[in-house]
Design an enzyme around this catalytic site. Structure first.
Site, short mmCIF file in Angstrom:
data_model
loop_
_atom_site.label_atom_id
_atom_site.label_comp_id
_atom_site.label_asym_id
_atom_site.label_seq_id
_atom_site.Cartn_x
_atom_site.Cartn_y
_atom_site.Cartn_z
CB THR A 94 -0.92 0.00 1.24
OG1 THR A 94 -1.48 1.29 1.41
CG2 THR A 94 -0.16 -0.34 2.52
CG ASP A 95 -1.08 5.02 -0.88
OD1 ASP A 95 -1.59 4.39 0.06
OD2 ASP A 95 -1.69 5.91 -1.51
CD GLU A 96 -3.03 3.68 4.74
OE1 GLU A 96 -2.73 3.50 5.92
OE2 GLU A 96 -4.20 3.80 4.35
CE1 TYR A 128 -3.42 -2.40 6.06
CE2 TYR A 128 -3.11 -0.07 5.55
CZ TYR A 128 -3.31 -1.37 5.13
OH TYR A 128 -3.39 -1.65 3.79
CB VAL A 147 -16.58 14.20 7.42
CG1 VAL A 147 -15.25 14.76 6.93
CG2 VAL A 147 -17.47 13.82 6.25
#
Ligand code: NAD
Ligand code: DAU
Length: 338
Positions: A124-126, A152, A208
């Site tokens: 993942t880009d994370e 994560y 949000v």
């Protein structure tokens, strides 16, 4: 080829199973533990396909994984299996370490013991951490340092390092892809886009986090599948490929777009307490996969988000079953006092 898709009963894995059944002659085995995020209903259209088989099991269960290799003799492993939700990792980090790190290392041990043509790690880009909101000129490249924020992302970065260690030390023919945020059919309702669609349809508030200014780089799931397909067939062993389609949006923009498509009012939006350690902006530079492998994403965000909303409208049975179960407790715990 025989391709084992671990985590193939989840969001991206199931889309990849369908992508391969449609676009290749390969045999596809879905190997999945069926956690809360795995769903056999998702794979029901594959069940009668003679090229497809489902096997239940955990990537962390060494004995079961070795048996999988002995019985099936896979040529390729594509490892999607993971605990994937950042908010859950903040509540229970250890599960993420066990599945995402130990599970990946067990799969690699099996590749070392039995041999494999290709091990592909879906990362993942994370793993690159985040970018500041006031520097739109910055992007993640494959050379960006790993710099994680959540349990994560730390577990996914650890898995990447283990894949690279096994590739160098034991010559496991491995590749890694690091993709931005996916959206599309079969996305589990805990994640931003399906959660907002479903809440809006049910007339519930849309929670949000913070100010809604955080930016994510959205890619339609089929475009992620086509990138992985190219990497396992043409990608170079030992390489990392970033995957993304330059579709940066603030969370608020995404939520407002969904409301507009559904013809609902913005009064449904509710700003709630921010996620701990919330990453500000993700933005992928996909130059390497575009120039070296000729990958291009097909679906623009404006079209993909309409298709996605439409899919949730047409597939209420799929998500109504999910949100009527243990998801209720999850929702109450995460959003009840937020
Ligand atoms: P998901 O949570 O929808 O699905 C995960 C799947 O893995 C489920 O079917 C689950 O049952 C299975 N699984 C979990 N633990 C397992 C275990 N121990 N053994 C076998 N199966 C197990 O996740 P997703 O969003 O489809 O993500 C798939 C992969 O792609 C993950 O590795 C994730 O890190 C990565 N990724 C996701 C995104 C995204 O936007 N969703 C973007 C980039 C990368
Ligand atoms: O970038 C790739 C990653 O994208 C994957 O590796 C992860 O598996 C995947 O879950 C996703 O992580 P995010 O944290 O970006 O996705 P999520 O859908 O949880 O949140 C997207 C943004 O929306 C984030 O800024 C947090 C915000 N958000 C999320 C939820 C669930 C809200 O504002 N409200 C919400 O209720």
């Amino acid at each position: 080829m025989k391709i084992v898709v671990t985590g193939g009963a989840g969001f991206i894995g199931s889309n990849f199973v369908y992508y391969e059944l449609k676009n290749s002659d390969d045999e596809i085995i879905c190997y999945d533990k069926l956690t809360y995020a795995g769903n056999l209903e998702t794979l029901k259209d594959a069940e009668n396909n003679p090229k497809y088989k489902f096997i239940r099991g955990s990537i962390s269960n060494r004995e079961r994984v070795y048996r999988l290799f002995e019985e099936e003799k896979p040529d390729v492993i594509v490892n999607f299996a993971a605990e994937s939700h950042v908010d859950r990792s903040i509540e229970d980090p250890e599960l993420f370490l066990r599945t995402n790190i130990i599970g990946t290392s067990v799969l690699l041990d099996a590749c070392k013991k039995y041999g494999i043509q290709r091990f592909h790690q879906v990362s993942t880009d994370e793993v690159y951490g985040d970018l500041p909101l006031d520097r739109p000129d910055l992007f993640f490249t494959e050379k960006t340092n790993l710099h994680t924020s959540s349990p994560y992302s730390a577990s996914k970065a650890s898995a990447d390092l283990i894949v690279q260690a096994y590739q160098r030390t034991y010559k496991i023919p491995a590749t890694i892809s690091r993709c931005s945020n996916n959206y599309g059919p079969y996305h589990f309702p805990e994640k931003l886009i399906p959660l907002m669609i479903i809440n809006a349809l049910n007339g519930k508030k849309l929670p949000v986090y913070g100010t809604g200014e955080n930016v994510r780089d959205w890619l339609y799931v089929e475009d992620h599948c086509s990138a992985i397909d190219l990497i396992i067939r043409k990608g170079k062993v030992g390489e990392v490929y970033n995957v993304g389609g330059h579709n940066e949006k603030t969370n608020l923009e995404v939520v407002k777009t969904i409301l507009k498509i559904l013809g609902k009012g913005e009064d449904l939006i509710e700003f709630v307490t921010d996620r701990k350690g919330h990453d500000q902006r993700y933005a992928i530079d996909p130059t390497k996969i575009e120039t070296e492998l000729g990958w291009t994403p097909k679906t623009k965000f404006a079209d993909g988000i309409k298709k996605t909303v439409d899919w949730y409208l047409q597939n209420k049975d799929w998500w109504e079953k999910i949100i009527s179960g243990e998801y209720q407790d999850y929702y109450a715990k995460m959003y009840g006092n937020r």
